[in-house]
Scaffold this active site. Structure first.
Site, PDB file in Angstrom:
ATOM      1  N   LYS B  96      51.142  46.282  37.259  1.00 26.49           N
ATOM      2  CA  LYS B  96      50.911  45.150  38.163  1.00 26.49           C
ATOM      3  C   LYS B  96      50.820  43.902  37.296  1.00 26.49           C
ATOM      4  CE  LYS B  96      47.254  42.995  40.896  1.00 26.49           C
ATOM      5  NZ  LYS B  96      46.105  43.160  41.796  1.00 26.49           N
ATOM      6  N   GLY B 184      42.542  39.397  48.819  1.00 26.34           N
ATOM      7  CA  GLY B 184      41.997  38.576  49.890  1.00 26.34           C
ATOM      8  C   GLY B 184      41.620  39.317  51.159  1.00 26.34           C
TER       9      GLY B 184
END
Lengths: 67, 255
Positions: B96, B184
């Protein structure tokens, strides 16, 4: 012999000659640990044959929790 | 099935491993979530504490695919180094790409993310960049060979949920590799909305690890992601301005 591990200067016993022996010295040989020697990342298979020299800079990293 | 590069997963939940109250709760949360991809960070080891437990050592690595991140890197060069360190463990091929460009908002640096992703694709990694919700940037990342695109829903750890569903939908519509909504997410409904938009997966961490009951929240997220995906596949009804009766208008026994 004196080497720098993770930014810290450390005195290593004379019988520690290879990366593999260094990991054993700190009891890390069974751990998932990735070693970088003088900015060169070592493959696990090369730990046994990689010799240490005075003044080497060693980074030892592992996986920690993260997102 | 979620296909990322050569890998196939039945779960569409990617779970972070940071900030759980303890290993026991973490293990149970991971089990309950049924996640198959777990993210990790790469950090210096405390060599004087060899006996210190490490979560990874208690994991059945045949069951999970590791997704290390490059968190902490500020430049493409640093991110590439972290990725190579992670790969040298022999435990993972995926990375990632996480390159923070603003320490206050923790939003990604698009230029360094592009540079690092390009190099890592060339080096043979399976590359999943965390990006802002910019459709053009997502297209560039796909064109240079990234294996999935991971736009944020809102700032990392903020729990603000999906701030710009329109941008996420644009990315989902125009991207052929998997789109995973990363960062988020605060509630199960946020995760469900991400999936209803057509996302291929959701990556979350704090929403579970920071919940009052992380194990219960892990289950809630698993179910929400499944529900959202089913809803997307089923196809929602069109929005109408006025009411439309569900019961027949004819045959009423009144008047």
């Amino acid at each position: 012999m004196e080497i720098v591990i993770n930014g810290e200067k450390l005195e290593i016993p004379i019988d520690v000659a290879t990366v593999s022996e260094l990991l054993q010295h700190y009891g890390l040989n069974q751990k998932v640990v990735i070693v970088e020697l003088n900015n060169e990342i070592l493959e696990k298979g090369n730990h046994q044959e990689t010799l240490l020299s005075n003044g080497d800079r060693v980074e030892m990293v592992h996986f920690v929790g993260g997102g | 099935m979620l296909r990322i590069g050569p890998f196939e997963f039945s779960s569409r939940l990617l779970l972070g491993t940071g900030k759980y109250p303890n290993f026991d709760v973490q293990k149970k949360a991971v089990d309950v979530s049924e996640a198959e991809i777990l993210t990790f960070a790469v950090r210096r080891m405390n060599i004087f504490e060899a006996s210190q437990p490490n979560f990874l050592e208690n994991l059945d690595l045949k069951k999970y695919t590791l997704l290390p991140n490059t968190a902490g890197a500020k430049t493409a060069k640093e991110a590439v180094r972290i990725a190579k360190l992670a790969k040298a463990s022999g435990l993972c091929d995926m990375i990632k790409v996480e390159l923070i460009g603003c320490q206050k908002t923790l939003l990604p640096d698009p230029i360094e993310t592009i540079k690092a992703s390009e190099e890592l694709v060339k080096e043979g990694f399976i590359v999943l960049p965390y990006t802002s919700d910019d459709v053009v940037l997502a297209k560039h990342l796909e064109d240079l060979g990234c294996h999935a695109i991971m736009p944020g829903a809102s700032p990392i750890g903020s729990g603000q949920g999906i701030m710009n569903p329109l941008n996420l939908r644009f990315i989902i519509e125009q991207t052929t590799v998997p789109v995973i909504i990363d960062a988020g997410i605060g509630t199960p409904s946020d995760a469900a909305i991400a999936m209803e938009l057509g996302a291929d997966g959701v990556l979350l961490n704090t929403a579970v690890s920071g919940a009052k009951d992380p194990i219960k929240m892990a289950e809630a997220m698993k179910l929400a992601i499944k529900a959202g995906r089913l809803g997307f596949e089923a196809g929602r009804i069109a929005r109408k301005e006025y009411g439309q009766a569900s019961s027949p208008v004819e045959g009423m026994s009144i008047g």
